[in-house]
Write a protein that holds these residues in place. Structure first.
Motif, mmCIF file in Angstrom:
data_model
loop_
_atom_site.group_PDB
_atom_site.id
_atom_site.type_symbol
_atom_site.label_atom_id
_atom_site.label_comp_id
_atom_site.label_asym_id
_atom_site.label_seq_id
_atom_site.Cartn_x
_atom_site.Cartn_y
_atom_site.Cartn_z
ATOM 1 N N GLU A 7 0.386 -1.384 -0.154
ATOM 2 C CA GLU A 7 0.297 -0.017 0.198
ATOM 3 C C GLU A 7 0.947 1.235 0.334
ATOM 4 O OE1 GLU A 7 -3.096 0.657 -0.742
ATOM 5 O OE2 GLU A 7 -4.075 -0.595 -0.234
ATOM 6 N N ILE A 8 2.340 1.323 0.814
ATOM 7 C CA ILE A 8 2.771 2.182 0.812
ATOM 8 C C ILE A 8 4.176 2.173 -0.060
ATOM 9 C CG2 ILE A 8 1.977 2.464 2.753
ATOM 10 C CD1 ILE A 8 4.409 1.360 4.262
ATOM 11 N N LYS A 9 4.146 1.608 -1.062
ATOM 12 C CA LYS A 9 5.745 0.992 -1.752
ATOM 13 C C LYS A 9 5.639 -0.112 -2.420
ATOM 14 C CE LYS A 9 9.367 2.144 1.094
ATOM 15 N NZ LYS A 9 10.193 2.389 1.764
ATOM 16 N N VAL A 10 6.115 0.480 -4.318
ATOM 17 C CA VAL A 10 6.236 -0.162 -5.009
ATOM 18 C C VAL A 10 7.337 -0.651 -5.012
ATOM 19 C CG1 VAL A 10 5.517 -1.374 -7.593
ATOM 20 C CG2 VAL A 10 3.834 0.171 -5.819
ATOM 21 N N SER A 11 8.379 -1.443 -4.779
ATOM 22 C CA SER A 11 9.966 -1.748 -5.466
ATOM 23 C C SER A 11 9.924 -2.282 -6.958
ATOM 24 C CB SER A 11 10.575 -2.408 -4.199
ATOM 25 O OG SER A 11 10.024 -1.478 -2.988
#
Ligand code: ASP
Ligand code: MG
Length: 615
Positions: free
Chosen positions: A394-398
């Protein structure tokens, strides 16, 4: 004197007595010297009743008329609450969303808030009135003042947005549970109340199905730094604070739609260890990561891809300085884990890749906005960057990429998402890792590394076989899903590579919500025919269990504890995906509840106090 926004949910205003109790609490808050804006939901199950009524008239009710209908529920409660306050001698005035000026998109039944006029509310507050605002509703910008609603459960979002717009000191969400719990107490009676959680942790948990807070409300709290507390309407207990770090300054225009990415992060110091063809049976991940934890090796991302036949691939990333140690563990354990069949295969069991980098986009509400990840993949494709591993949350796509591509990737992502380089931060091109992430410890008391455990039984898994391993594939695939507004979680590419007509291909698997699964499969089958991908396989009988906690960053052994708990109960892990503060495992559907319970226990989250929640 503080300005406080208090939101009362449906049950809290479900009867005359309860409304009187609400009015009393508001009066008490005023007497303590505060100004109060009250936001209310519709009484009890009013909204459900209205929905039912609509469906008795029409199979497919018009969404404009639906909003017209549903918004009446809150109009009843604001008037009644306001009257109750006046009965207690407290001047009060009720206002609908239109009267306040809560301006939204023209998307009926799921409108997002664009901005909120504060002038009228402030005027009434200055007259020492309590302002009682209808939650869940707004109006469009058009001359016609069309009534919109924010989506079910949306009055939390109204309340936090009002708190942000009014720059209130904090926002209190009054509900029928005592606060935020470590997991669902209906499935795990030992679930415990937390006194504090970060908004990032809460965002992960909310999107995994922890229903106490509307996820959009948490996004706004995080983005604008609104302190938020979830408390019981029936007691004076302190409840659970949702705390956020100081956010970057942000405009109140386009409140819910502007800038979902607020940072680009990168880490160039990474290496990947892959283990191919490990047997698909309980205990394998536990053994591997148990040994890794015993050697005190901190792993970053972990993936376990779907099995072909009866073997899996597991890959994980570590910081380069500890690669040798990690590799040694993997090599030592490989023969133990090797399945009979794999022994005949020439491919190496352990593969190591150095010189990889992780680039991430950070923000809030990524999974809920499928277009954001798709834009990241498209940006990397345009820059000619191949993606080796993907991690979503929800807070990061890596994305794990080749080190040599890192500068190009960062530069193009910064341009695409309009991220300015922060002062004192190395400009792109400088080989240094940046960990500008926002996990600041807030409380002097250390939290356990895992805060909450969630079970999602509403997911399905899609796998596409033999997808070309080259730049642009993820962009194509997830761009297509994003166009149809289908959110994707747990994206995993197999480590194994099959050559197809001279082109390397891999299998890609990911989870979507079950209601989207069939449509997604159909669409992907068409795309597969067009692009020459293989079979598109759907499995709906899965459950996803996840652990969430900001404290797991940099702490070895957390994954191992989770896998070990599953292993001890003979629960097979079908898929693993991690992000910085979350680890998720897919297991068979019928083992979901058991998995949740044993993991909750394994992290010592159980309490002795039993928490009552209404059905
Ligand atoms: N009354 C609306 C609903 O039931 C909004 C809310 O309760 O938050 O969904
Ligand atoms: Mg609600």
């Amino acid at each position: 004197m503080a300005l406080i926004v208090q939101k009362y949910g449906g049950t809290s205003v479900g009867s005359v007595e309860r409304i009187q109790a609400v009015a009393q609490r508001v009066c008490k808050t005023i007497k303590a010297g505060n100004s109060v804006v009250v936001v209310v939901s519709a009484m009890g199950k009013t909204t459900d009743g209205l929905v039912k009524l609509a469906y008795e008239i029409s199979k497919n009710p018009n969404s404009r008329e639906m909003d017209m209908l549903l918004s009446t529920g809150e109009q009843v409660s604001i008037a009644i609450v306001s009257m109750a306050l006046q009965e207690f001698g407290q001047p009060a005035i009720s206002l609908t969303g239109a009267q306040v000026g809560i301006v939204t998109e023209a998307e009926h039944t799921r409108a997002r808030i664009l901005h909120i006029e504060t002038e009228r509310i402030k005027r009434h507050l200055n007259q020492n009135k309590v302002v009682v605002v209808a939650g869940f509703q707004g109006i469009t910008r058009t001359e016609e003042l069309e009534i919109t609603t924010l989506g079910r459960g949306g009055s939390d979002t109204s309340a936090v947005a009002l708190a942000a717009a009014l720059r209130a000191d904090f926002c209190e969400i009054y509900t029928d549970v005592p606060g935020i719990l470590t997991t669902d107490p209906r499935l795990v009676p030992e679930a415990q109340l937390m006194d504090e959680i970060t908004s990032n942790e809460m965002l992960e948990l909310a999107s995994l199905g922890a229903k106490v807070l509307h996820p959009r409300a948490v996004e706004i709290a995080r983005n604008y730094g609104v302190p938020l507390v979830v408390r019981s309407s029936w007691t004076d207990d302190p409840g659970t604070w949702v705390v956020s770090p100081q956010p970057r300054p942000r405009s109140l225009v386009d409140l819910e739609i502007a800038r979902s990415v607020d940072d680009i992060e990168f880490d160039i110091n990474q290496a990947k260890v892959s283990m191919l063809r490990v047997p698909d049976k309980p205990g394998v991940a536990a053994r591997l990561f148990g040994e890794i934890a015993r050697q005190d090796v901190d792993v970053d991302l972990i993936i376990q891809s779907i099995h072909e036949g009866n073997t899996n691939d597991i890959a994980f990333t570590v910081m380069t300085p500890i690669l040798k140690k990690a590799e040694a563990v993997a090599v030592a354990i490989a023969p133990v884990l090797r399945s009979q069949k794999a022994a005949e295969n020439e491919e190496a069991e352990v593969m190591v890749q150095q010189n990889i980098a992780k680039v991430s986009i950070a923000g809030a509400g990524m999974i809920g906005r499928p277009g954001v990840a798709a834009k990241m993949f498209a940006t990397l494709a345009e820059a000619g960057v191949n993606i080796q591993m993907i991690s979503t949350s929800e807070i990061k796509v890596s994305c794990v990429i080749d080190n040599a591509d890192c500068d190009r990737a960062i530069a193009s992502l910064r341009t695409a998402f309009e991220i300015e380089v922060k002062e004192g931060e190395p400009d792109q091109g400088v080989k240094s890792s940046s960990s500008s992430s926002s996990f600041v410890p807030f409380s002097p008391f250390p939290h356990p590394p895992v805060r909450g455990v969630a079970l999602d039984m509403k997911q399905a898994r899609l796998a596409i076989r033999q997808v070309q391993d080259r730049p642009g594939t993820a962009a194509k695939l997830f761009g297509l899903l994003a166009q149809h507004n289908i959110s994707v979680d747990m994206i995993i590419q197999s480590q194994r590579c099959h050559m197809m007509n001279g082109i390397p291909t891999r299998d890609i698997a990911f989870t979507v919500t079950r209601i989207d699964a069939q449509a997604a499969q159909k669409m992907l089958q068409q795309a597969a025919a067009e692009y020459g991908w293989g079979e598109v396989v759907l499995d709906s009988a899965i459950a996803k269990v996840s652990i969430v906690g900001a404290g797991m960053v940099g702490q070895p052994g957390i994954a191992a504890t989770m896998f070990e708990a599953l292993s001890q109960h003979q629960i097979n892990i079908q898929m693993i995906a991690t992000s910085e503060i979350k680890i998720s495992c897919v297991v068979a559907q019928e083992e979901g509840v058991k998995a949740l319970q044993v993991i909750h226990t394994a992290f010592g989250l159980a309490g002795s106090q039993s928490i009552q929640v209404p059905a």
